[in-house]
Design a protein around this motif. Structure first.
Motif: not given
Length: 326
Positions: A159-171
């Protein structure tokens, strides 16, 4: 880019599915493979004046219904629109597969037909949902009713990887759904998971209570599939009920109608923000190739959004990121 879509998955198939695919082709300039009964697809498209330009059709005589068992995608209905979609994805005929059909069958297909990423215990449904401050991901949204602590830790990582890489959420902030914020709260599964997440290198903020989830206190809510599905369905039900009550309040009297006219722009924004169609679908994180579950009640706009999500998922190389992080 070529996306495979199950034309007969969901409550509004095949019409809304075909319309959504046509919208995506026109807007994104991609190719689509539709799986399903070819004669029906062409008849529906013709009667509704929908262009099938850049849409290829793979004829499938069978359809997996909501009453079919999850294993039917591998056994009794190997010639169904869903099973053929998985086969095409495996054969490299498309870059991603989307279906609004039977969730259990889709999860079985993603796990046993497409296979898991090496090292992942179980794939999980990962719907993105609206919050007061933006959006968050729910991991797991219903694929795994019974879980072990290491599975929940993998959900958090994916989930952390998806949110950062796909949804653009930093950390991204990772929260563990629980009955209290204190470290000792919850059953053995959640207490052990809490200990493991504290030792991980992700941004774990601790336990989060159900009432705080809609406030956007974290970017990924981690839980087992039983808990996650209850959160998901309750969330949707409350949102629908509130919108109905607000509509009733603003239309039941002259004063209400006058008030509605003054705040119409804000009401439309709120309705759009809390509409599940905004995000379109949920990736099955942990599958070795991109598989997306679109909402069962998907309309054309929902399918269009699900296709856009799958495109972003592919471009972000999320599967490779998850693989390397393990």
């Amino acid at each position: 880019m070529k996306i495979i879509v199950d034309a007969f998955g969901g409550d509004n198939a095949p019409l809304e599915i075909i319309k959504g695919c046509a919208l995506a082709v026109e807007e994104f300039g991609i190719e689509i493979i539709l799986t399903g009964k070819e004669s029906t697809i062409k008849q529906v498209a013709d009667s509704s004046n929908i262009s099938l330009k850049n849409i290829e059709i793979y004829d499938c005589p069978q359809v997996i219904t909501m009453d079919d068992s999850a294993e039917s995608v591998l056994k009794e209905k190997k010639d169904s629109s869903m099973a053929v979609g998985f086969q095409l994805l495996n054969d490299g005929k498309g870059d991603a597969f989307i279906s609004a059909g039977n969730s259990g069958a889709l999860c079985v297909g993603a796990t046993l037909a497409v296979k898991r990423i090496k090292g992942i215990k179980r794939p999980a449904f990962a719907p993105v949902m609206p919050s007061e401050s933006g959006f968050f991901m729910l991991m797991d949204g219903g694929a795994n009713v019974d879980c072990r602590p290491e599975m929940l830790c993998q959900f958090a990582l994916m989930g952390s990887i998806y949110m950062e890489k796909v949804m653009g959420v930093k950390n991204p902030r990772i929260g563990l759904a629980n009955v209290g914020t204190e470290e000792h709260k919850g059953n053995e599964l959640y207490r052990t998971t809490h200990e493991l997440l504290l030792k991980s290198n992700i941004n774990f903020i601790g336990n989060v209570e159900g009432r705080d989830i809609p406030k956007g206190v974290c970017d990924v809510v981690v839980c087992d599939g039983f808990t996650g599905n209850l959160i998901l369905k309750t969330y949707e039900g409350v949102a629908i009920t509130l919108m109905k009550q607000m509509k009733k309040m603003f239309t039941s009297s002259l004063k209400g109608k006058m008030a509605a006219a003054l705040v119409m722009k804000n009401l439309k924004f709120m309705k759009t923000h809390f509409n599940y169609n905004t995000y379109g679908g949920a990736p099955i994180l942990g599958a070795s190739k991109p598989v997306f579950k679109a909402h069962g009640d998907s309309k054309a706009a929902t399918l269009r959004n699900a296709i856009k999500l799958s495109m972003d998922y592919i471009k972000a190389n999320a599967i490779q990121e998850i693989t390397s992080s393990l």
